[in-house]
Motif scaffolding. Structure first.
Motif, short mmCIF file in Angstrom:
data_model
loop_
_atom_site.label_atom_id
_atom_site.label_comp_id
_atom_site.label_asym_id
_atom_site.label_seq_id
_atom_site.Cartn_x
_atom_site.Cartn_y
_atom_site.Cartn_z
N ASN A 154 3.73 7.35 11.34
CA ASN A 154 5.10 7.22 10.81
C ASN A 154 5.33 6.17 9.82
O ASN A 154 5.43 5.01 10.31
CB ASN A 154 6.01 7.21 12.24
CG ASN A 154 7.25 7.19 12.00
OD1 ASN A 154 8.01 6.89 10.96
ND2 ASN A 154 8.04 7.73 12.94
N THR A 155 5.63 6.57 8.78
CA THR A 155 5.79 5.28 7.55
C THR A 155 7.13 4.84 7.76
O THR A 155 7.29 3.69 6.85
CB THR A 155 5.60 6.12 6.30
OG1 THR A 155 6.53 7.25 6.27
CG2 THR A 155 4.43 6.66 5.87
N ILE A 156 8.11 5.27 8.42
CA ILE A 156 9.43 4.73 8.51
C ILE A 156 9.28 3.52 9.53
O ILE A 156 9.75 2.43 9.16
CB ILE A 156 10.38 5.74 8.92
CG1 ILE A 156 10.74 6.82 7.95
CG2 ILE A 156 11.73 4.94 9.40
CD1 ILE A 156 11.61 7.75 8.43
N SER A 157 8.64 3.79 10.49
CA SER A 157 8.30 2.71 11.62
C SER A 157 7.31 2.06 11.76
O SER A 157 6.99 1.03 12.23
CB SER A 157 8.62 3.36 13.08
OG SER A 157 7.57 4.13 13.62
#
Length: 163
Positions: free
Chosen positions: A40-43
């Motif tokens: 998950n590149t956002i988190s």
């Protein structure tokens, strides 16, 4: 002499590709469990899902996801029916709207004539399909690992285990 060597290499390569596709088709005829991990590149964390895959006699597939959300996916020649068990909601995706090659490979089978299969070692190979690459490793006779980037550029790793 060179011509004989080249012909032998071509025959050997076709045989290995055929064995790779055949091995995959045999493997995916079994009832399987799976663990899928993606970044998950956002988190900047790894997301994990897990569940089971069953193939019926009519070739339809049922996928039961237990984690992180309870869902079932029914796949047949019409498309995919997704049932969110927690919210009791159903969504249907028509076959022509599916853009997941892994699901299509599992449902329709792997064909050495249609796929570009590149072998690395006895148990490692790559399938290139429409600019997407899928890396396969048979860890042992009961475990298969697939690594690929999905259509959103997210790295995915799926391990399948024979039940």
């Amino acid at each position: 002499m060179k011509l004989i060597f080249i012909n032998l290499l071509l025959v050997f390569n076709v045989t290995i590709s055929s064995n790779s596709a055949e091995s995959l088709n045999i493997f995916f005829k079994n009832d399987l469990s799976f663990i899928q991990t993606s970044l998950n590149t956002i988190s900047n964390n790894f997301d994990t899902s897990s569940g089971n895959i069953y193939r019926d006699k009519d070739n339809s597939i049922k996928i039961e996801v237990y984690k992180p959300f309870k869902e079932t996916y029914s796949i047949d020649n019409q498309g995919i029916k997704i049932h969110d068990l927690e919210f009791d909601q159903v969504r249907i995706i028509d076959k022509e709207d599916i853009n997941n090659n892994i699901l299509e490979f599992i449902y329709n089978g792997f064909s050495e004539e249609k796929l570009n299969i590149e072998n690395f070692k006895n148990s490692d190979f790559k399938i290139v399909d429409n600019e997407s690459s899928y890396y396969f490793t048979f860890i042992d006779k009961n475990t298969l690992q697939i690594k690929y980037k999905d259509n959103m550029g997210i790295e995915n790793l799926i391990k399948f285990f024979k039940k």
